[in-house]
Design a protein around this motif. Structure first.
Motif, short mmCIF file in Angstrom:
data_model
loop_
_atom_site.label_atom_id
_atom_site.label_comp_id
_atom_site.label_asym_id
_atom_site.label_seq_id
_atom_site.Cartn_x
_atom_site.Cartn_y
_atom_site.Cartn_z
N UNK A 154 0.81 -1.22 0.00
CA UNK A 154 0.00 0.00 0.00
C UNK A 154 0.85 1.27 0.00
N UNK A 155 1.84 1.42 0.90
CA UNK A 155 2.69 2.61 0.84
C UNK A 155 3.45 2.73 -0.48
N UNK A 156 3.92 1.58 -1.00
CA UNK A 156 4.62 1.61 -2.28
C UNK A 156 3.73 2.09 -3.40
N UNK A 157 2.49 1.60 -3.41
CA UNK A 157 1.53 2.04 -4.42
C UNK A 157 1.21 3.52 -4.27
N UNK A 158 1.07 3.97 -3.04
CA UNK A 158 0.79 5.39 -2.81
C UNK A 158 1.93 6.26 -3.33
N UNK A 159 3.18 5.85 -3.06
CA UNK A 159 4.33 6.64 -3.50
C UNK A 159 4.41 6.69 -5.02
N UNK A 160 4.25 5.54 -5.68
CA UNK A 160 4.31 5.50 -7.14
C UNK A 160 3.17 6.31 -7.75
N UNK A 161 1.99 6.21 -7.14
CA UNK A 161 0.84 6.98 -7.64
C UNK A 161 1.06 8.47 -7.47
N UNK A 162 1.63 8.87 -6.34
CA UNK A 162 1.89 10.28 -6.11
C UNK A 162 2.92 10.81 -7.10
N UNK A 163 3.95 10.02 -7.38
CA UNK A 163 4.94 10.42 -8.38
C UNK A 163 4.30 10.55 -9.75
N UNK A 164 3.37 9.66 -10.07
CA UNK A 164 2.66 9.74 -11.34
C UNK A 164 1.83 11.01 -11.42
N UNK A 165 1.15 11.35 -10.32
CA UNK A 165 0.33 12.56 -10.29
C UNK A 165 1.20 13.80 -10.51
N UNK A 166 2.33 13.88 -9.79
CA UNK A 166 3.23 15.03 -9.94
C UNK A 166 3.76 15.12 -11.36
N UNK A 167 4.20 13.98 -11.89
CA UNK A 167 4.78 13.95 -13.24
C UNK A 167 3.75 14.38 -14.28
N UNK A 168 2.54 13.86 -14.16
CA UNK A 168 1.48 14.18 -15.12
C UNK A 168 1.10 15.65 -15.01
N UNK A 169 0.92 16.14 -13.79
CA UNK A 169 0.57 17.53 -13.55
C UNK A 169 1.61 18.47 -14.15
N UNK A 170 2.88 18.19 -13.87
CA UNK A 170 3.94 19.07 -14.33
C UNK A 170 4.13 18.98 -15.84
N UNK A 171 3.95 17.79 -16.40
CA UNK A 171 4.14 17.65 -17.85
C UNK A 171 3.14 18.51 -18.61
N UNK A 172 1.86 18.38 -18.28
CA UNK A 172 0.85 19.09 -19.05
C UNK A 172 0.86 20.59 -18.77
N UNK A 173 1.14 20.98 -17.53
CA UNK A 173 1.21 22.41 -17.23
C UNK A 173 2.46 23.02 -17.88
N UNK A 174 3.56 22.30 -17.83
CA UNK A 174 4.80 22.75 -18.47
C UNK A 174 4.59 22.88 -19.98
#
Length: 289
Positions: A154-174
């Protein structure tokens, strides 16, 4: 409340034990609440790693030349922002992100009942574990499965999901800030005043971009994945170290932060140079995000 019946003392041990990374202490650092530490830690990480690369920049060690992407003199010759301007802008960014964090992150409430949560996981998984392992076997391993799901999966999934959210957010806004000329000229062009990026200039942004791209993106990732304050602290530290490393100006073959993704120091260097040469019309530079 439903409870799980233990078959052996060994089964109970898996519900009552905790992994090495967990601390029962109310604060990881005595006298500092975890929500405050979660805000201070990434700032400490930012300047610690930045100063390490700055030390390499001024060391004069010849063996580093083969890893430098640019000669040191190019930093002052080509960049449109002075080091003083960069430092002041980064300090402002840290003030903004800290203020947002004070509003966003609250202190942990009542300590979680880990045994109860693991028992709940065991009950949820019971139809699957009993079907896969059979009635005679699943009861012996059910606590172990619940333990690893709760403390690791569960913590591993949360960390990977959070990294995905940050990456996706920054990619499209950038990308939006490169495609939209108004957004580029008013906000994102500040970051590209650094033709030759260096470590402590990684957060050299317009304050509006810094808030939207970095602070808000990290906050959303923490919120959407349901992280605890300590999990959020780990996420913020990792994302900060990755950002600094991406702009460090060195291409080390043994750098794990550069090996994990092609979005690394080499990529960012190309991105900054291409945008610099094509600014302000952007043209084909838009393709290099």
């Amino acid at each position: 409340m439903n409870t799980t019946t233990y078959n052996t003392i060994g089964d109970a041990k898996h519900y009552l034990s905790v992994p090495f990374y967990y601390s029962f202490e109310p604060s990881l650092v005595v006298g500092i609440r975890d929500n405050y530490l979660a805000l201070a830690a990434p700032i400490f990480a930012y300047w610690s790693l930045s100063l390490f690369f700055h030390f390499l920049d001024i060391s004069g060690w010849k063996w580093l030349d083969k890893y430098r992407i640019h000669e040191s003199k190019e930093v002052t010759a080509r960049n449109r922002a002075t080091r003083t301007q960069v430092v002041l802008a980064v300090i402002l960014q840290h003030i903004i992100q800290t203020a947002l964090g004070l509003l966003w992150l609250s202190a942990e409430g009542k300590p979680a009942n880990h045994v109860e949560k693991m028992q709940w996981i065991a009950e949820i998984l019971r139809p699957f574990t009993s079907w896969a392992l059979g009635e005679a076997n699943f009861k012996a391993v059910e606590p172990q499965i619940a333990y690893y799901v709760y403390w690791w999966a569960t913590p591993g999934f949360q960390l990977m999901s959070a990294m995905f959210v940050i990456d996706t957010w920054q990619y499209f806004l950038h990308r939006l800030m490169h495609v939209n000329k108004f957004l580029y000229k008013q906000f994102h062009s500040v970051h590209h005043r650094l033709y030759v990026p260096y470590a402590f200039g990684s957060l050299y942004n317009h304050p509006v971009e810094g808030f939207l791209l970095d602070s808000l993106g990290a906050g959303l990732a923490e919120y959407l994945t349901g992280m605890s304050v300590r999990q959020a602290m780990l996420l913020f530290i990792f994302s900060t170290l990755k950002t600094v490393d991406d702009h460090c100006g060195y291409s080390f073959p043994f750098d794990p932060l550069q090996l994990m993704s092609s979005n690394n120091a080499d990529y960012h260097d190309i991105h900054h140079q291409v945008i610099f040469r094509h600014c302000p019309s952007l043209s084909s530079a838009q393709l290099l995000m």
